[in-house]
Design a protein around this motif. Structure first.
Motif, mmCIF file in Angstrom:
data_model
loop_
_atom_site.group_PDB
_atom_site.id
_atom_site.type_symbol
_atom_site.label_atom_id
_atom_site.label_comp_id
_atom_site.label_asym_id
_atom_site.label_seq_id
_atom_site.Cartn_x
_atom_site.Cartn_y
_atom_site.Cartn_z
ATOM 1 N N MET A 25 1.376 9.261 -5.893
ATOM 2 C CA MET A 25 1.728 10.650 -5.599
ATOM 3 C C MET A 25 2.805 11.167 -6.542
ATOM 4 O O MET A 25 2.766 12.321 -6.981
ATOM 5 C CB MET A 25 2.199 10.762 -4.144
ATOM 6 N N ALA A 26 3.786 10.319 -6.872
ATOM 7 C CA ALA A 26 4.843 10.726 -7.804
ATOM 8 C C ALA A 26 4.269 11.002 -9.193
ATOM 9 O O ALA A 26 4.653 11.971 -9.860
ATOM 10 C CB ALA A 26 5.926 9.647 -7.882
ATOM 11 N N THR A 27 3.333 10.163 -9.632
ATOM 12 C CA THR A 27 2.691 10.366 -10.934
ATOM 13 C C THR A 27 1.883 11.648 -10.950
ATOM 14 O O THR A 27 1.933 12.432 -11.914
ATOM 15 C CB THR A 27 1.782 9.172 -11.266
ATOM 16 N N LEU A 28 1.124 11.885 -9.870
ATOM 17 C CA LEU A 28 0.335 13.104 -9.772
ATOM 18 C C LEU A 28 1.230 14.341 -9.774
ATOM 19 O O LEU A 28 0.940 15.336 -10.454
ATOM 20 C CB LEU A 28 -0.514 13.069 -8.505
ATOM 21 N N ALA A 29 2.342 14.275 -9.061
ATOM 22 C CA ALA A 29 3.275 15.398 -9.032
ATOM 23 C C ALA A 29 3.887 15.641 -10.406
ATOM 24 O O ALA A 29 4.065 16.786 -10.843
ATOM 25 C CB ALA A 29 4.380 15.141 -8.008
ATOM 26 N N PHE A 30 4.205 14.554 -11.112
ATOM 27 C CA PHE A 30 4.779 14.668 -12.453
ATOM 28 C C PHE A 30 3.808 15.350 -13.409
ATOM 29 O O PHE A 30 4.216 16.133 -14.285
ATOM 30 C CB PHE A 30 5.149 13.275 -12.969
ATOM 31 N N VAL A 31 2.518 15.055 -13.268
ATOM 32 C CA VAL A 31 1.509 15.644 -14.148
ATOM 33 C C VAL A 31 1.247 17.102 -13.794
ATOM 34 O O VAL A 31 1.112 17.969 -14.669
ATOM 35 C CB VAL A 31 0.198 14.829 -14.076
ATOM 36 N N LEU A 32 1.171 17.407 -12.495
ATOM 37 C CA LEU A 32 0.787 18.751 -12.061
ATOM 38 C C LEU A 32 1.951 19.736 -12.022
ATOM 39 O O LEU A 32 1.728 20.949 -12.102
ATOM 40 C CB LEU A 32 0.147 18.681 -10.672
ATOM 41 N N ALA A 33 3.182 19.246 -11.893
ATOM 42 C CA ALA A 33 4.333 20.148 -11.747
ATOM 43 C C ALA A 33 4.438 21.164 -12.877
ATOM 44 O O ALA A 33 4.648 22.370 -12.613
ATOM 45 C CB ALA A 33 5.622 19.338 -11.623
ATOM 46 N N PRO A 34 4.313 20.768 -14.160
ATOM 47 C CA PRO A 34 4.401 21.775 -15.225
ATOM 48 C C PRO A 34 3.331 22.858 -15.121
ATOM 49 O O PRO A 34 3.610 24.040 -15.380
ATOM 50 C CB PRO A 34 4.229 20.947 -16.508
ATOM 51 N N LEU A 35 2.112 22.462 -14.742
ATOM 52 C CA LEU A 35 1.040 23.443 -14.606
ATOM 53 C C LEU A 35 1.339 24.427 -13.470
ATOM 54 O O LEU A 35 1.126 25.637 -13.605
ATOM 55 C CB LEU A 35 -0.292 22.739 -14.352
ATOM 56 N N VAL A 36 1.830 23.886 -12.358
ATOM 57 C CA VAL A 36 2.168 24.741 -11.219
ATOM 58 C C VAL A 36 3.278 25.723 -11.588
ATOM 59 O O VAL A 36 3.215 26.915 -11.249
ATOM 60 C CB VAL A 36 2.587 23.877 -10.008
ATOM 61 N N VAL A 37 4.274 25.253 -12.304
ATOM 62 C CA VAL A 37 5.383 26.122 -12.708
ATOM 63 C C VAL A 37 4.906 27.222 -13.643
ATOM 64 O O VAL A 37 5.317 28.384 -13.529
ATOM 65 C CB VAL A 37 6.498 25.287 -13.366
ATOM 66 N N VAL A 38 4.023 26.871 -14.594
ATOM 67 C CA VAL A 38 3.506 27.878 -15.527
ATOM 68 C C VAL A 38 2.727 28.960 -14.785
ATOM 69 O O VAL A 38 2.907 30.163 -15.040
ATOM 70 C CB VAL A 38 2.617 27.200 -16.597
ATOM 71 N N VAL A 39 1.841 28.537 -13.879
ATOM 72 C CA VAL A 39 1.062 29.510 -13.107
ATOM 73 C C VAL A 39 1.986 30.374 -12.255
ATOM 74 O O VAL A 39 1.820 31.595 -12.161
ATOM 75 C CB VAL A 39 0.020 28.792 -12.227
ATOM 76 N N TRP A 40 2.959 29.760 -11.631
ATOM 77 C CA TRP A 40 3.930 30.493 -10.814
ATOM 78 C C TRP A 40 4.697 31.502 -11.659
ATOM 79 O O TRP A 40 4.848 32.670 -11.291
ATOM 80 C CB TRP A 40 4.881 29.492 -10.160
ATOM 81 N N ALA A 41 5.169 31.079 -12.833
ATOM 82 C CA ALA A 41 5.966 31.962 -13.695
ATOM 83 C C ALA A 41 5.164 33.137 -14.226
ATOM 84 O O ALA A 41 5.743 34.173 -14.585
ATOM 85 C CB ALA A 41 6.544 31.158 -14.858
ATOM 86 N N ARG A 89 0.832 -1.214 0.000
ATOM 87 C CA ARG A 89 0.000 0.000 0.000
ATOM 88 C C ARG A 89 0.861 1.258 0.000
ATOM 89 O O ARG A 89 0.546 2.239 -0.674
ATOM 90 C CB ARG A 89 -0.943 -0.011 1.213
ATOM 91 N N THR A 90 1.956 1.224 0.744
ATOM 92 C CA THR A 90 2.848 2.386 0.806
ATOM 93 C C THR A 90 3.485 2.657 -0.556
ATOM 94 O O THR A 90 3.547 3.805 -1.011
ATOM 95 C CB THR A 90 3.948 2.168 1.857
ATOM 96 N N LEU A 91 3.959 1.588 -1.211
ATOM 97 C CA LEU A 91 4.563 1.747 -2.537
ATOM 98 C C LEU A 91 3.532 2.251 -3.549
ATOM 99 O O LEU A 91 3.839 3.104 -4.387
ATOM 100 C CB LEU A 91 5.159 0.418 -2.998
ATOM 101 N N TYR A 92 2.319 1.727 -3.457
ATOM 102 C CA TYR A 92 1.253 2.158 -4.365
ATOM 103 C C TYR A 92 0.958 3.650 -4.197
ATOM 104 O O TYR A 92 0.853 4.393 -5.179
ATOM 105 C CB TYR A 92 -0.001 1.334 -4.111
ATOM 106 N N ARG A 93 0.851 4.078 -2.970
ATOM 107 C CA ARG A 93 0.583 5.489 -2.704
ATOM 108 C C ARG A 93 1.747 6.367 -3.153
ATOM 109 O O ARG A 93 1.552 7.461 -3.691
ATOM 110 C CB ARG A 93 0.307 5.706 -1.221
ATOM 111 N N ALA A 94 2.982 5.884 -2.947
ATOM 112 C CA ALA A 94 4.150 6.662 -3.365
ATOM 113 C C ALA A 94 4.184 6.825 -4.878
ATOM 114 O O ALA A 94 4.458 7.927 -5.390
ATOM 115 C CB ALA A 94 5.431 5.986 -2.878
ATOM 116 N N VAL A 95 3.896 5.748 -5.597
ATOM 117 C CA VAL A 95 3.873 5.824 -7.062
ATOM 118 C C VAL A 95 2.750 6.737 -7.538
ATOM 119 O O VAL A 95 2.929 7.543 -8.462
ATOM 120 C CB VAL A 95 3.721 4.408 -7.666
#
Length: 275
Positions: free
Chosen positions: A22-38, A14-20
């Motif tokens: 969360m990592a996938t969600l961060a990978f998808v959202l990071a570009p959007l967050v950076v664009v809004v921030w910039a 369960r821990t590995l599943y949640r980590a993967v």
């Protein structure tokens, strides 16, 4: 295997599943967050770290005709694509979900085809088809608003058909049969019973038709006329010669429009039902 070992492995899984996840969600959202921030950087040239923050880039973006006109044209195309997708897609979804007839699977495949074909390939195909139509009928389609609108309807139609069909499949046919047995004709049953029951799918289909039209780049590149650009084309053209936070501000506004449409869709229809 004893009980403690099994529990430890379950917890680790369960821990590995949640980590993967969360990592996938961060990978998808990071570009959007950076664009809004910039979009709030005060730097004259887009760079990290920011020297300060400002909202002037949003004002500058709206003051530029190319972005303002591109936004309005994309909005216009999105609304037209949504309306025509509903007018064509809802009856098509009703036929596909309720009736069996020769060629049903072929028609369904044709309606879904624009979702499967790469955008650049579909754009080139539509462009060549319009050229052939012009040569035979002298009806100008390439570079015209009607031609561009037809292409955007093709983009949105598969989403409307798929989401409305998924919604109709979940409707209890006994409710419609009860209305018919009580004296309602098929037309009244459709508008008074069926349509309200599939409203969530219709709303979701409308929102997705608007979204895919609003963000389309490939088909619009082939079909826009002189002096006319959609918002995605305006963004690409601006990036060719400029590198400041104006483009991030424009992208942020585009993200907000798309996010609002997605929130409306999720409010009425759980998209996981259609996949």
């Amino acid at each position: 295997m004893n009980e403690s070992s099994r529990l430890w492995k379950d917890m680790l899984g369960r821990t590995l599943y949640r980590a993967v996840a969360m990592a996938t969600l961060a990978f998808v959202l990071a570009p959007l967050v950076v664009v809004v921030w910039a979009s709030f950087f005060s730097n004259k040239i887009l760079s990290f770290p920011p020297q300060g923050y400002t909202t002037d880039w949003f004002i500058r973006a709206w003051q530029q005709d190319v972005f303002r006109q591109g936004f309005l044209l994309s909005l216009q195309l999105g609304v037209m694509a949504t309306l025509w997708s509903l007018l064509l897609g809802v009856p098509a979804a009703l036929a596909l979900a309720r009736y069996s007839f020769p060629g049903r699977e072929a028609i369904n495949a044709i309606l879904m085809a624009p979702m499967m074909v790469p955008g650049i390939v579909a754009g080139a195909a539509v462009y060549i088809f319009f050229i052939e139509v012009e040569m035979r009928t002298e009806i100008p389609l390439v570079g015209s608003l009607p031609g561009l609108s037809i292409a955007h309807v093709l983009i949105g139609l598969p989403w409307t058909v798929r989401l409305v069909t998924a919604s109709m499949v979940g409707v209890d046919r006994q409710i419609e049969e009860a209305a018919l047995s009580l004296g309602a004709n098929p037309l009244v049953t459709f508008f008074k019973v069926t349509l309200p029951l599939v409203r969530p799918g219709i709303v979701a289909g409308a929102m997705f038709s608007f979204i895919v039209s609003f963000i389309d780049l490939e088909k619009s590149l082939f079909l826009v006329g002189p002096g006319r650009v959609t918002l995605p084309i305006a963004i690409v053209n601006y990036l060719e010669w400029n590198l400041d936070s104006t483009i991030a501000a424009v992208a942020t506004m585009q993200i907000l429009v798309i996010a609002a449409a997605l929130l409306v869709s999720d409010r009425y229809f759980k998209l996981s039902r259609s996949f």
